[in-house]
Scaffold this motif. Structure first.
Motif, PDB file in Angstrom:
ATOM      1  N   PHE A   1       0.830  -1.205   0.000  1.00  0.00           N
ATOM      2  CA  PHE A   1       0.000   0.000   0.000  1.00  0.00           C
ATOM      3  C   PHE A   1       0.867   1.258   0.000  1.00  0.00           C
ATOM      4  CE2 PHE A   1      -1.649   3.294   2.890  1.00  0.00           C
ATOM      5  CZ  PHE A   1      -2.732   3.747   2.168  1.00  0.00           C
TER       6      PHE A   1
ATOM      7  N   LYS B   1       2.666   1.981  -3.314  1.00  0.00           N
ATOM      8  CA  LYS B   1       1.799   2.544  -4.354  1.00  0.00           C
ATOM      9  C   LYS B   1       1.425   3.985  -4.030  1.00  0.00           C
ATOM     10  CE  LYS B   1      -1.208  -0.145  -6.369  1.00  0.00           C
ATOM     11  NZ  LYS B   1      -2.354  -1.036  -6.625  1.00  0.00           N
ATOM     12  N   VAL B   2       1.192   4.278  -2.755  1.00  0.00           N
ATOM     13  CA  VAL B   2       0.828   5.645  -2.370  1.00  0.00           C
ATOM     14  C   VAL B   2       1.991   6.600  -2.615  1.00  0.00           C
ATOM     15  CG1 VAL B   2       0.338   7.119  -0.381  1.00  0.00           C
ATOM     16  CG2 VAL B   2      -0.975   5.033  -0.739  1.00  0.00           C
TER      17      VAL B   2
ATOM     18  N   GLN C   1      -8.489   5.390  -3.477  1.00  0.00           N
ATOM     19  CA  GLN C   1      -8.687   4.059  -4.050  1.00  0.00           C
ATOM     20  C   GLN C   1      -7.780   3.039  -3.363  1.00  0.00           C
ATOM     21  OE1 GLN C   1     -10.933   3.030  -6.532  1.00  0.00           O
ATOM     22  NE2 GLN C   1     -10.214   1.009  -5.925  1.00  0.00           N
ATOM     23  N   GLU C   2      -6.527   3.439  -3.107  1.00  0.00           N
ATOM     24  CA  GLU C   2      -5.607   2.531  -2.423  1.00  0.00           C
ATOM     25  C   GLU C   2      -6.058   2.264  -0.992  1.00  0.00           C
ATOM     26  OE1 GLU C   2      -3.301   0.866  -3.803  1.00  0.00           O
ATOM     27  OE2 GLU C   2      -3.527   1.842  -5.741  1.00  0.00           O
TER      28      GLU C   2
ATOM     29  N   GLU D   1      -8.964  -0.217  -1.136  1.00  0.00           N
ATOM     30  CA  GLU D   1      -8.528  -1.587  -1.410  1.00  0.00           C
ATOM     31  C   GLU D   1      -7.819  -2.194  -0.209  1.00  0.00           C
ATOM     32  OE1 GLU D   1      -6.171  -1.469  -4.925  1.00  0.00           O
ATOM     33  OE2 GLU D   1      -7.828  -0.918  -6.248  1.00  0.00           O
TER      34      GLU D   1
END
Length: 590
Positions: free
Chosen positions: A263, A266-267, A288-289, A292
């Protein structure tokens, strides 16, 4: 079924390997679903023969052998995933002369665990891991054992996690630790219907059979996985692998997913090269992250409650800071974002000036007097905030109505609503000049003396994170809605607080019944004596008769009606007192 190829690894020159890929690619041509099983058998046969007689592959330097092994493992996984889609529902097992094995299970969507077994290994995982969210057809899980892969993986490097890079017990702490890994078990590969296997929602357990080893201070049995690395040649790694136990030639391993690290990777990628014109897209990607992560928390669910609460605190404060920063460059107006797992964000940007702002989400509404107001709702945050402690204000630490005042109640909080975070462009949100009103929607509840609906906020104190009622007042609860007034901004929710009071003690209940029974008998005898014995009748005995009758009725009422009260209370807070009532049965002159 579409045709696909399995190319040669770049930079590797081997006639034996070229011959292998020629034969494998010929098997793929004109492939039909009815021939899927035959094609799988052909590919596995070729892999088995290649690993049994590697030919000139044995003359390659170790680094190129590792590249070949990586290429074979990834290509075989991709080919088997593709071909297994054409297999019928059920379990299929393939065995080959050099020891290579394949076990595949194809099933419809279902819940529960699946176990696949080979001669030297066993795997257990949750069936939901194999299923693609958008796919409604059959799903499969496959397990491959390739004993001959050890020839190519000889002298492969091992990368340890920092906590494992310590000198063994009995060696000097300043000694440089060098590790020489020796492969004990067969190499096992797993493939699923889904392609994304780096972010699983639950761990996978393996049990490996291997030669019996004796534990020594300078030796350690480790569970590892083959990391392909950036150069494509790979190495063994221990990250995310936990050795649960080694006994009698068998080792059990648990491989965890990397939800949290995945996570943040990606952030942080979203923040790189950030520009004001893409602020809205960055906010959408960030939310969105988060959505999820909360929907599939992965190995976060295996953390102890205290660590889950720390993660929740870190996520809430970090997200508040990120959104406050990103929203400063948004254009004037209102923006609303909705995501599949229920996470929502409502954000309003206005010019300078005092005005009332109302922001609404599906399950919550906020009203305040401010220039810039934002509100976020996290449906999945309850997975991390389960078992979070509740710190009550002193006036709320009283025993519920109907229980003895000396009993100290224990409180078990249950999260009723979504977790809602509110923040402003101003950094000082702890002492607001006017209260903020929140209205939460939640399941219908009926408050009782032992159950209270409370408005709470998440406190990130130095002593640990917890829910607290300080600064929040429960205005009303009606139907499936609760209104709160809060004098600060944080993350808020509605809890159902269940007060635990001391239950009935059977010994005390027995003493109570026996004591009252003896008292009733004595009171009946005393009343009959005062009523029938004319020799002692006077004003004093008349008063004693009335007192005995009153006590008789009181004791009788206590015994027959105490279990019909609500809430239920202990039958006798002071069990020694019934014996004192016998003094009401004394005779005059005694």
């Amino acid at each position: 079924m579409p045709f696909f190829t399995w190319p040669l690894p770049p930079g590797v020159h081997s006639q034996r390997l070229s011959h292998f890929f020629d034969k494998v690619n010929n098997l793929h041509r004109d492939l039909k679903s009815a021939m899927a099983k035959d094609t799988i058998q052909g590919i596995m046969q070729e892999v088995d023969e290649l690993l049994e007689t590697p030919g000139d592959l044995e003359n390659l330097p170790p680094s190129q052998k590792h590249c070949v092994a990586t290429h074979l493992l990834t290509g075989l996984e991709s080919a088997l995933r593709h071909l297994s889609r054409g297999l019928p529902e059920g379990t299929a097992t393939f065995n080959y002369s050099a020891g290579t094995q394949l076990s595949v299970e194809v099933q419809k969507r279902r819940d529960g665990n699946v176990t696949l077994s080979l001669n030297q290994a066993k795997m257990q995982l949750n069936w939901n891991l194999a299923q693609e969210s958008a796919h409604r057809g059959l799903s499969m899980v496959g397990l491959v054992s390739t004993p001959g892969m050890g020839k190519l993986l000889a002298e492969a490097p091992l990368v340890l996690e920092p906590e494992k890079q310590v000198a063994p017990h009995g060696t000097h702490k300043d000694s440089l630790l060098t590790v020489s890994p020796v492969l004990l078990s067969e190499v096992i590969s797993v493939f699923l219907s889904r392609k994304d296997t780096q972010n699983l929602s639950s761990p996978v357990t393996f049990t490996f059979s291997h030669n019996l080893v004796t534990s020594e201070p300078k030796r350690e049995v480790l569970c590892v996985f083959w990391d392909h690395g950036q150069n494509g040649c790979g190495h063994w790694a221990t990250a995310g692998c936990k050795t649960l136990g080694t006994r009698d030639g068998s080792t059990t391993c648990r491989f965890n997913s990397k939800s949290l690290s995945h996570f943040f990777d990606k952030v942080n990628n979203l923040h790189r090269d950030f520009k004001a014109v893409v602020a809205k897209d960055t906010i959408q990607g960030l939310m969105q992250e988060v959505d999820e992560l909360l929907e599939t928390p992965g190995d976060l669910e295996t953390l102890p409650p205290s660590q889950k609460h720390c993660v929740a605190t870190h996520l809430l404060t970090g997200l508040e800071s990120a959104l406050t920063h990103l929203s400063r460059v948004l254009p004037e107006g209102t923006s609303t974002f909705n995501y599949s797992a229920g996470t929502q964000l409502s954000l309003e940007v206005q010019k300078q000036g005092v005005c009332n702002v109302t922001l609404s989400l599906n399950q919550a509404k906020m009203q305040l007097n401010w220039n810039l107001a934002q509100e976020s709702c996290y449906t999945g945050m309850d997975k991390l905030l389960a078992e979070a402690p509740l710190l009550l204000e002193p006036e709320k630490k009283v025993a519920p109505h109907g229980t003895h005042k000396d009993f100290l109640p224990r409180v078990s909080p249950v999260l009723l609503s979504d977790v809602v975070s509110a923040f402003l462009s101003s950094n000082d949100t702890q002492n607001l000049s006017s209260p903020v009103t929140f209205t939460f929607s939640h399941p219908l509840v009926t408050p009782t003396p032992r159950h209270k609906v409370l408005c709470v906020s998440w406190d990130h104190s130095q002593n640990g994170s917890h829910w607290t009622t300080a600064g929040c007042r429960t205005v009303s609860t009606r139907g499936g809605s609760t209104t709160c007034h809060c004098t600060h901004l944080s993350s808020f929710a509605v809890l159902m607080a269940h007060y635990h009071v001391q239950d009935d003690d059977p010994v005390l209940s027995l003493i109570t019944c026996l004591g009252l029974g003896v008292s009733l008998l004595c009171l009946v005898l005393a009343a009959l004596t005062f009523l029938l014995c004319r020799a002692i009748q006077n004003t004093s005995t008349s008063l004693h008769l009335q007192l005995s009758l009153c006590l008789l009725l009181a004791h009788l009422l206590f015994l027959t009606a105490i279990d019909r009260t609500q809430p239920k209370v202990p039958r006798c807070p002071h069990p020694a007192r019934p014996g004192v009532l016998n003094s009401g049965a004394r005779l005059p002159g005694s």
